[in-house]
Motif scaffolding. Structure first.
Motif, mmCIF file in Angstrom:
data_model
loop_
_atom_site.group_PDB
_atom_site.id
_atom_site.type_symbol
_atom_site.label_atom_id
_atom_site.label_comp_id
_atom_site.label_asym_id
_atom_site.label_seq_id
_atom_site.Cartn_x
_atom_site.Cartn_y
_atom_site.Cartn_z
ATOM 1 N N LEU A 69 67.368 -79.582 -72.995
ATOM 2 C CA LEU A 69 66.322 -80.597 -72.876
ATOM 3 C C LEU A 69 66.486 -81.400 -71.581
ATOM 4 C CD1 LEU A 69 66.104 -81.842 -76.573
ATOM 5 C CD2 LEU A 69 64.190 -80.946 -75.236
ATOM 6 N N LYS A 70 67.716 -81.776 -71.284
ATOM 7 C CA LYS A 70 68.007 -82.546 -70.069
ATOM 8 C C LYS A 70 67.545 -81.779 -68.830
ATOM 9 C CE LYS A 70 70.804 -85.360 -67.512
ATOM 10 N NZ LYS A 70 71.023 -86.756 -67.495
ATOM 11 N N LYS A 71 67.828 -80.483 -68.797
ATOM 12 C CA LYS A 71 67.419 -79.660 -67.655
ATOM 13 C C LYS A 71 65.901 -79.541 -67.575
ATOM 14 C CE LYS A 71 71.665 -76.966 -67.726
ATOM 15 N NZ LYS A 71 72.240 -75.655 -68.073
ATOM 16 N N ALA A 72 65.239 -79.502 -68.745
ATOM 17 C CA ALA A 72 63.773 -79.435 -68.757
ATOM 18 C C ALA A 72 63.191 -80.696 -68.110
ATOM 19 C CB ALA A 72 63.270 -79.264 -70.182
ATOM 20 N N TYR A 73 63.754 -81.884 -68.465
ATOM 21 C CA TYR A 73 63.277 -83.141 -67.858
ATOM 22 C C TYR A 73 63.584 -83.171 -66.365
ATOM 23 C CZ TYR A 73 62.047 -85.097 -72.383
ATOM 24 O OH TYR A 73 61.431 -85.317 -73.591
ATOM 25 N N LEU A 74 64.765 -82.698 -65.981
ATOM 26 C CA LEU A 74 65.138 -82.664 -64.559
ATOM 27 C C LEU A 74 64.200 -81.744 -63.766
ATOM 28 C CD1 LEU A 74 69.038 -82.476 -64.886
ATOM 29 C CD2 LEU A 74 67.761 -84.342 -63.803
ATOM 30 N N THR A 79 59.954 -81.249 -59.582
ATOM 31 C CA THR A 79 58.752 -80.527 -59.153
ATOM 32 C C THR A 79 57.470 -81.341 -59.288
ATOM 33 O OG1 THR A 79 58.455 -79.662 -61.388
ATOM 34 C CG2 THR A 79 59.708 -78.277 -59.843
ATOM 35 N N GLY A 80 57.494 -82.422 -60.054
ATOM 36 C CA GLY A 80 56.278 -83.181 -60.305
ATOM 37 C C GLY A 80 55.416 -82.565 -61.400
ATOM 38 N N CYS A 81 55.870 -81.495 -62.023
ATOM 39 C CA CYS A 81 55.133 -80.885 -63.141
ATOM 40 C C CYS A 81 55.256 -81.777 -64.379
ATOM 41 C CB CYS A 81 55.697 -79.513 -63.491
ATOM 42 S SG CYS A 81 55.417 -78.231 -62.263
ATOM 43 N N ASN A 82 54.234 -81.708 -65.252
ATOM 44 C CA ASN A 82 54.297 -82.449 -66.512
ATOM 45 C C ASN A 82 54.977 -81.654 -67.617
ATOM 46 O OD1 ASN A 82 53.103 -84.879 -65.775
ATOM 47 N ND2 ASN A 82 51.050 -83.995 -65.950
ATOM 48 N N GLN A 83 55.120 -80.367 -67.365
ATOM 49 C CA GLN A 83 55.784 -79.518 -68.355
ATOM 50 C C GLN A 83 56.950 -78.800 -67.691
ATOM 51 O OE1 GLN A 83 52.679 -77.009 -70.052
ATOM 52 N NE2 GLN A 83 52.226 -78.608 -71.554
ATOM 53 N N GLY A 84 58.024 -78.675 -68.448
ATOM 54 C CA GLY A 84 59.191 -78.036 -67.869
ATOM 55 C C GLY A 84 60.015 -77.309 -68.908
ATOM 56 N N ILE A 85 60.830 -76.388 -68.409
ATOM 57 C CA ILE A 85 61.726 -75.615 -69.275
ATOM 58 C C ILE A 85 63.148 -75.791 -68.774
ATOM 59 C CG2 ILE A 85 62.347 -73.291 -70.075
ATOM 60 C CD1 ILE A 85 59.433 -72.471 -69.606
ATOM 61 N N GLY A 86 64.057 -75.954 -69.709
ATOM 62 C CA GLY A 86 65.477 -75.991 -69.382
ATOM 63 C C GLY A 86 66.193 -74.961 -70.217
ATOM 64 N N SER A 87 67.253 -74.430 -69.670
ATOM 65 C CA SER A 87 67.952 -73.356 -70.361
ATOM 66 C C SER A 87 69.435 -73.653 -70.422
ATOM 67 C CB SER A 87 67.670 -72.058 -69.589
ATOM 68 O OG SER A 87 68.770 -71.205 -69.647
ATOM 69 N N GLU A 88 70.047 -73.262 -71.529
ATOM 70 C CA GLU A 88 71.483 -73.477 -71.674
ATOM 71 C C GLU A 88 72.056 -72.350 -72.520
ATOM 72 O OE1 GLU A 88 73.391 -75.592 -70.255
ATOM 73 O OE2 GLU A 88 75.181 -75.757 -71.486
ATOM 74 N N GLY A 89 73.153 -71.821 -72.080
ATOM 75 C CA GLY A 89 73.828 -70.800 -72.864
ATOM 76 C C GLY A 89 75.211 -71.279 -73.225
ATOM 77 N N SER A 90 75.672 -70.858 -74.377
ATOM 78 C CA SER A 90 76.999 -71.269 -74.808
ATOM 79 C C SER A 90 77.676 -70.044 -75.411
ATOM 80 C CB SER A 90 76.826 -72.395 -75.827
ATOM 81 O OG SER A 90 77.932 -72.490 -76.659
ATOM 82 N N ILE A 91 78.824 -69.687 -74.857
ATOM 83 C CA ILE A 91 79.526 -68.513 -75.357
ATOM 84 C C ILE A 91 80.814 -68.952 -76.031
ATOM 85 C CG2 ILE A 91 80.707 -66.386 -74.668
ATOM 86 C CD1 ILE A 91 78.494 -66.187 -72.473
ATOM 87 N N ASN A 92 80.928 -68.603 -77.291
ATOM 88 C CA ASN A 92 82.086 -69.032 -78.060
ATOM 89 C C ASN A 92 82.791 -67.846 -78.679
ATOM 90 O OD1 ASN A 92 81.659 -72.003 -77.881
ATOM 91 N ND2 ASN A 92 79.726 -71.417 -78.844
#
Ligand SMILES: [Zn+2]
Ligand SMILES: [Zn+2]
Length: 283
Positions: A69-74, A79-92
């Motif tokens: 979510l944090k990356k989506a807001y960043l 970019t000035g876009c109103n919509q964004g995507i953030g991605s995160e992977g976690s390997i355990n």
């Protein structure tokens, strides 16, 4: 422009920002173009590894879902876009299971205050390689996808006091060339899990993007908002046929709205089950 007659098609805009520096845009952009006719505006102005890196050089403080979510807001900020995507992977590493890759993709709309998070997890058949001959190295590398890259330990194996140092992003071919005809090699490799270097992760990220699109296309019949999905269902247990206590069998999950909590009713849902799964009747 979307030609769909449905008013629902307006949820995802023509341009959507995506913050990533590990090549995930090549996996996500074609799917968003196909589903919504949207263009992904890629940005890498923020070093996403500052939020936590796979080699543990930066400690993670956010949950994977929060980080996505944090990356989506960043991405919107950059970019000035109103919509964004953030991605995160976690390997355990999970005892008895092995490596599990959990991928998260978060979609946000800052105007509508919409947050949708998709999560997909899958086992990864990857592990470290230790080799002291060229033949052994070749044999072990051949068990994996040739596109998988590796991190080569630059430390002497017996020096545990030193902090592990890695040479990253090495392909199997590069490694085999480097150690060709070298006697008594002393090689320790770990998989490079960064998305562009890890085909198995790319498969999981693609599935996660498909899941996100599904959630963005799934509308609540009650309030009309998106993200009407089984991932929001309350976990309920089938009750025991004999004593009526909850068993350890999970009841089939119903699509549930993340906004208003409305739950779809499943016809003939199984709510009573075998005493075999009852820890009271069958301890
Ligand atoms: Zn709803
Ligand atoms: Zn029982």
């Amino acid at each position: 422009m979307s030609n769909s007659p449905s008013t629902h098609s307006k949820v995802v805009h023509q341009t959507v920002a995506l913050l990533t520096k590990h090549g995930k845009q090549t996996l996500i952009a074609p799917l968003f173009r196909e589903a919504f006719n949207s263009t992904i505006v890629h940005t890498d102005t923020f070093d996403t590894d500052l939020l936590g890196a796979f080699d543990h050089s930066v400690e993670r403080t956010l949950t994977p879902s929060q980080a996505a979510l944090k990356k989506a807001y960043l991405s919107c900020e950059a970019t000035g876009c109103n919509q964004g995507i953030g991605s995160e992977g976690s390997i355990n590493s999970i005892f008895g299971v092995g490596l599990v890759d959990e991928e998260y993709l978060a979609f946000i709309d800052i105007e509508k205050k919409l947050e949708v998070v998709a999560r997909v997890h899958s086992g990864l058949a990857l592990g470290p390689i230790r080799a002291d001959t060229e033949i052994s190295l070749k044999e072990q590398l051949s068990k994996y996808n040739n596109e998988q890259a590796w991190m080569l330990s630059k430390n002497k194996l017996n020096d545990a006091t030193q902090k592990e140092q890695w040479e990253k992003g090495l392909t199997a071919n590069e490694l085999l060339l480097r150690f060709k005809d070298v006697e008594n090699i002393d090689v320790y490799l770990e998989p490079d899990f960064r998305a562009m270097h890890c085909p198995d992760r790319q498969t999981v990220i693609t599935k996660c993007a498909e899941k996100l699109i599904e959630q963005l296309n799934s509308f609540c019949p009650e309030c009309g908002k998106v993200d009407f999905d089984v991932c929001h269902a309350k976990v309920r247990y089938v009750t025991c046929e004999l004593c009526t206590l909850p068993t350890n069998q999970v009841q089939e999950r119903a699509k549930t709205c993340s906004a208003c909590g409305f739950e779809e009713s499943i016809p003939n849902v199984k709510t009573v089950g075998s005493a075999f799964y009852c820890s009271f009747c069958n301890p």
